[in-house]
Design a protein around this motif. Structure first.
Motif, PDB file in Angstrom:
ATOM      1  N   VAL A  14       0.777  -1.189   0.053  1.00 25.54           N
ATOM      2  CA  VAL A  14       0.009   0.104   0.180  1.00 25.54           C
ATOM      3  C   VAL A  14       0.749   1.272  -0.097  1.00 25.54           C
ATOM      4  O   VAL A  14       0.387   2.161  -0.677  1.00 25.54           O
ATOM      5  CB  VAL A  14      -0.938   0.065   1.387  1.00 25.54           C
ATOM      6  CG1 VAL A  14      -1.669   1.153   1.253  1.00 25.54           C
ATOM      7  CG2 VAL A  14      -2.014  -1.005   1.125  1.00 25.54           C
ATOM      8  N   LEU A  15       1.873   1.352   0.835  1.00 27.45           N
ATOM      9  CA  LEU A  15       2.949   2.493   1.106  1.00 27.45           C
ATOM     10  C   LEU A  15       3.510   2.593  -0.353  1.00 27.45           C
ATOM     11  O   LEU A  15       3.760   3.758  -0.894  1.00 27.45           O
ATOM     12  CB  LEU A  15       3.738   2.187   1.987  1.00 27.45           C
ATOM     13  CG  LEU A  15       4.265   3.419   2.900  1.00 27.45           C
ATOM     14  CD1 LEU A  15       2.980   3.967   3.443  1.00 27.45           C
ATOM     15  CD2 LEU A  15       5.058   2.916   4.071  1.00 27.45           C
ATOM     16  N   TYR A  18       1.149   4.015  -3.172  1.00 29.21           N
ATOM     17  CA  TYR A  18       0.828   5.429  -2.919  1.00 29.21           C
ATOM     18  C   TYR A  18       2.122   6.231  -3.291  1.00 29.21           C
ATOM     19  O   TYR A  18       2.014   7.315  -3.936  1.00 29.21           O
ATOM     20  CB  TYR A  18       0.611   5.886  -1.370  1.00 29.21           C
ATOM     21  CG  TYR A  18       0.348   7.249  -0.961  1.00 29.21           C
ATOM     22  CD1 TYR A  18      -0.873   7.944  -1.548  1.00 29.21           C
ATOM     23  CD2 TYR A  18       1.216   8.124  -0.669  1.00 29.21           C
ATOM     24  CE1 TYR A  18      -1.052   9.063  -1.404  1.00 29.21           C
ATOM     25  CE2 TYR A  18       0.941   9.431  -0.525  1.00 29.21           C
ATOM     26  CZ  TYR A  18      -0.255  10.063  -0.757  1.00 29.21           C
ATOM     27  OH  TYR A  18      -0.454  11.191  -0.511  1.00 29.21           O
ATOM     28  N   LEU A  19       3.187   5.697  -3.188  1.00 26.29           N
ATOM     29  CA  LEU A  19       4.626   6.401  -3.529  1.00 26.29           C
ATOM     30  C   LEU A  19       4.647   6.609  -4.936  1.00 26.29           C
ATOM     31  O   LEU A  19       5.211   7.426  -5.563  1.00 26.29           O
ATOM     32  CB  LEU A  19       5.751   5.393  -2.757  1.00 26.29           C
ATOM     33  CG  LEU A  19       6.962   6.281  -2.639  1.00 26.29           C
ATOM     34  CD1 LEU A  19       6.910   7.611  -1.758  1.00 26.29           C
ATOM     35  CD2 LEU A  19       8.001   5.649  -1.990  1.00 26.29           C
ATOM     36  N   VAL A  22       2.596   9.308  -6.121  1.00 25.36           N
ATOM     37  CA  VAL A  22       3.227  10.565  -5.879  1.00 25.36           C
ATOM     38  C   VAL A  22       4.371  10.841  -6.948  1.00 25.36           C
ATOM     39  O   VAL A  22       4.518  11.704  -7.502  1.00 25.36           O
ATOM     40  CB  VAL A  22       4.016  10.558  -4.322  1.00 25.36           C
ATOM     41  CG1 VAL A  22       4.680  11.693  -4.268  1.00 25.36           C
ATOM     42  CG2 VAL A  22       2.864  10.588  -3.200  1.00 25.36           C
ATOM     43  N   ALA A  23       5.104   9.688  -7.337  1.00 24.80           N
ATOM     44  CA  ALA A  23       6.024   9.802  -8.223  1.00 24.80           C
ATOM     45  C   ALA A  23       5.547  10.167  -9.693  1.00 24.80           C
ATOM     46  O   ALA A  23       6.027  11.038 -10.335  1.00 24.80           O
ATOM     47  CB  ALA A  23       6.939   8.655  -8.314  1.00 24.80           C
ATOM     48  N   ARG A  25       2.882  11.918 -10.310  1.00 26.03           N
ATOM     49  CA  ARG A  25       2.066  13.200 -10.088  1.00 26.03           C
ATOM     50  C   ARG A  25       3.446  14.151 -10.208  1.00 26.03           C
ATOM     51  O   ARG A  25       3.327  15.153 -11.005  1.00 26.03           O
ATOM     52  CB  ARG A  25       1.514  13.339  -8.717  1.00 26.03           C
ATOM     53  CG  ARG A  25       0.220  13.196  -8.787  1.00 26.03           C
ATOM     54  CD  ARG A  25      -0.169  13.557  -7.409  1.00 26.03           C
ATOM     55  NE  ARG A  25      -1.582  13.219  -7.269  1.00 26.03           N
ATOM     56  CZ  ARG A  25      -2.049  13.001  -5.975  1.00 26.03           C
ATOM     57  NH1 ARG A  25      -1.237  12.780  -4.946  1.00 26.03           N
ATOM     58  NH2 ARG A  25      -3.278  12.561  -6.153  1.00 26.03           N
ATOM     59  N   GLN A  26       4.587  13.594  -9.722  1.00 26.55           N
ATOM     60  CA  GLN A  26       5.871  14.520 -10.057  1.00 26.55           C
ATOM     61  C   GLN A  26       6.316  14.474 -11.505  1.00 26.55           C
ATOM     62  O   GLN A  26       6.695  15.493 -11.890  1.00 26.55           O
ATOM     63  CB  GLN A  26       6.906  13.520  -9.002  1.00 26.55           C
ATOM     64  CG  GLN A  26       8.280  14.632  -9.117  1.00 26.55           C
ATOM     65  CD  GLN A  26       8.174  15.369  -8.028  1.00 26.55           C
ATOM     66  OE1 GLN A  26       7.135  15.458  -6.977  1.00 26.55           O
ATOM     67  NE2 GLN A  26       9.315  16.179  -7.742  1.00 26.55           N
ATOM     68  N   LEU A  29       4.295  16.812 -13.269  1.00 25.21           N
ATOM     69  CA  LEU A  29       4.363  18.387 -13.032  1.00 25.21           C
ATOM     70  C   LEU A  29       5.642  18.635 -13.885  1.00 25.21           C
ATOM     71  O   LEU A  29       5.821  19.763 -14.249  1.00 25.21           O
ATOM     72  CB  LEU A  29       4.736  18.253 -11.331  1.00 25.21           C
ATOM     73  CG  LEU A  29       3.707  18.550 -10.447  1.00 25.21           C
ATOM     74  CD1 LEU A  29       4.255  18.692  -9.328  1.00 25.21           C
ATOM     75  CD2 LEU A  29       3.019  19.792 -10.923  1.00 25.21           C
ATOM     76  N   ARG A  32       4.721  19.388 -17.171  1.00 28.80           N
ATOM     77  CA  ARG A  32       4.040  20.471 -17.468  1.00 28.80           C
ATOM     78  C   ARG A  32       4.943  21.734 -17.473  1.00 28.80           C
ATOM     79  O   ARG A  32       4.786  22.721 -18.310  1.00 28.80           O
ATOM     80  CB  ARG A  32       2.685  20.624 -16.241  1.00 28.80           C
ATOM     81  CG  ARG A  32       1.602  20.306 -16.654  1.00 28.80           C
ATOM     82  CD  ARG A  32       0.572  20.393 -15.393  1.00 28.80           C
ATOM     83  NE  ARG A  32       0.267  21.791 -15.164  1.00 28.80           N
ATOM     84  CZ  ARG A  32      -0.495  21.903 -14.129  1.00 28.80           C
ATOM     85  NH1 ARG A  32      -0.823  21.117 -13.302  1.00 28.80           N
ATOM     86  NH2 ARG A  32      -0.999  23.346 -14.015  1.00 28.80           N
ATOM     87  N   ALA A  33       5.960  21.601 -16.671  1.00 28.86           N
ATOM     88  CA  ALA A  33       6.935  22.687 -16.305  1.00 28.86           C
ATOM     89  C   ALA A  33       7.966  22.631 -17.734  1.00 28.86           C
ATOM     90  O   ALA A  33       8.328  23.859 -18.203  1.00 28.86           O
ATOM     91  CB  ALA A  33       7.772  22.478 -15.229  1.00 28.86           C
ATOM     92  N   LEU A  36       5.804  24.276 -20.504  1.00 33.35           N
ATOM     93  CA  LEU A  36       5.827  25.642 -20.138  1.00 33.35           C
ATOM     94  C   LEU A  36       6.999  26.458 -20.805  1.00 33.35           C
ATOM     95  O   LEU A  36       7.018  27.674 -21.233  1.00 33.35           O
ATOM     96  CB  LEU A  36       5.337  26.067 -18.732  1.00 33.35           C
ATOM     97  CG  LEU A  36       4.955  27.053 -18.061  1.00 33.35           C
ATOM     98  CD1 LEU A  36       3.399  27.119 -18.761  1.00 33.35           C
ATOM     99  CD2 LEU A  36       4.662  27.147 -16.494  1.00 33.35           C
ATOM    100  N   ARG A  39       7.123  26.715 -24.279  1.00 39.27           N
ATOM    101  CA  ARG A  39       6.110  27.931 -24.780  1.00 39.27           C
ATOM    102  C   ARG A  39       6.932  29.397 -24.658  1.00 39.27           C
ATOM    103  O   ARG A  39       6.732  30.078 -25.539  1.00 39.27           O
ATOM    104  CB  ARG A  39       4.881  27.620 -24.190  1.00 39.27           C
ATOM    105  CG  ARG A  39       3.944  26.708 -24.965  1.00 39.27           C
ATOM    106  CD  ARG A  39       2.764  26.587 -23.806  1.00 39.27           C
ATOM    107  NE  ARG A  39       1.953  27.950 -23.858  1.00 39.27           N
ATOM    108  CZ  ARG A  39       0.904  27.925 -23.104  1.00 39.27           C
ATOM    109  NH1 ARG A  39       0.434  27.160 -22.305  1.00 39.27           N
ATOM    110  NH2 ARG A  39       0.009  29.221 -23.240  1.00 39.27           N
TER     111      ARG A  39
END
Lengths: 51, 255
Positions: A14-15, A18-19, A22-23, A25-26, A29, A32-33, A36, A39
């Motif tokens: 489970v841990l 979740y990790l 999180v990775a 999502r990172q 991001l 996206r950066a 950007l 652009r």
């Protein structure tokens, strides 16, 4: 002994699950950066004032 | 003393910024400490701590079940405090603190419930029983599960954040009920064995107490690292969204 090992395996699964979330999502991001930054580079600094 | 805040307003804005930057600075240290402490916990649980005489191996679940439950209390304590501060100050950072603590706290309620069920089966003969401790913990799981679901589905704005803060504050009322449920009602779940006011060690042998406290430190560090990481991601996502909107506007006006 099976229950004890099962509990520890589930705890870590489970841990780590979740990790991984999180990775990922990172990673999104970072993408996206980067988009950007591209652009911004395409527009260039002060590109509105260019002829 | 130029750094000393001249007003409450300045104090709060300084605290917001400083808290966030201190959290970011501590993040790598916390991460490595969490990994190191967890390795120690592994060694203690698998090779050092003796088997409990009556329960045998299943009792070792205690070293992950109890810290998960304690961290669940702490996480929802953070949600409670941050929600109050958000309603008072209306600073978006407090809302992010609450949202991320609820998310990581929800992970630890799930872990406390699942490890408890896997401990219950060999000892009680059942995964689940509707006793006060288990039922009140399941209610907490639903409260914060609903909180996170609404936040994930609703458009993020100040109204949703305000409503979520109220749910975060009210939901926390379940935490003392969970803790005291084993004293208020007759339950299958045992009463607290450590951190009792009259007897902090609870009569646990030193080896078990050391293993439990080390595991508590490790799980606290894991929670803190995950929470800081999620706060940083949410804050960064908001900043990126702002920059994207600015670029969109600039590109539209340039056409």
């Amino acid at each position: 002994m099976t229950w004890y090992l099962a509990a520890y395996a589930v705890f870590w699964a489970v841990l780590f699950g979740y990790l991984l979330g999180v990775a990922s999502r990172q990673q999104r991001l970072v993408e996206r950066a980067e988009a950007l930054t591209r652009r911004l580079a395409e527009g260039g600094p002060g590109s509105e004032s260019r002829p | 003393m130029s750094w000393w805040p001249r007003s409450w307003r300045q104090f709060w804005s300084t605290l917001d910024g400083r808290t966030y930057h201190m959290m970011l600075a501590a993040r790598p240290w916390i991460g490595w400490l969490a990994v190191g402490t967890m390795a120690v916990v592994f060694a203690l649980v698998f090779w050092w701590v003796p088997l409990e005489a009556i329960q045998g191996y299943p009792q070792k679940i205690f070293y992950i079940h109890v810290p998960s439950a304690w961290i669940m209390y702490a996480a929802f304590g953070v949600v409670f405090a941050s929600s109050i501060l958000y309603l008072w100050k209306r600073t978006p950072l407090w809302d992010i603190f609450a949202r991320c603590a609820a998310e990581v706290g929800f992970l630890f309620v799930t872990l406390a419930l699942v490890t408890g069920m896997l401990w219950g089966k060999p000892i009680w003969g059942t995964y689940w029983t509707w006793d006060a401790r288990l039922t009140s913990t399941l209610i907490l799981w639903f409260i914060y599960g609903g909180y996170l679901l609404v936040r994930a589905l609703a458009r993020p704005d100040a109204d949703v954040a305000r409503l979520a803060a109220v749910v975060g504050i009210v939901g926390f009322l379940d935490v003392p009920i969970i803790h005291l449920s084993v004293l208020w009602w007759r339950t299958l779940h045992p009463e607290p064995v450590v951190m009792i006011i009259d007897d902090p060690g609870g009569g646990l042998p030193a080896s078990m107490l050391i293993t439990l406290l080390t595991s508590l430190v490790a799980v606290s560090l894991i929670f803190t690292w995950l929470w800081i990481q999620r706060v940083w991601q949410e804050r960064t996502a908001e900043n990126l969204a702002l920059l994207e909107a600015l670029l969109d506007r600039r590109e539209r006006s340039a056409r």
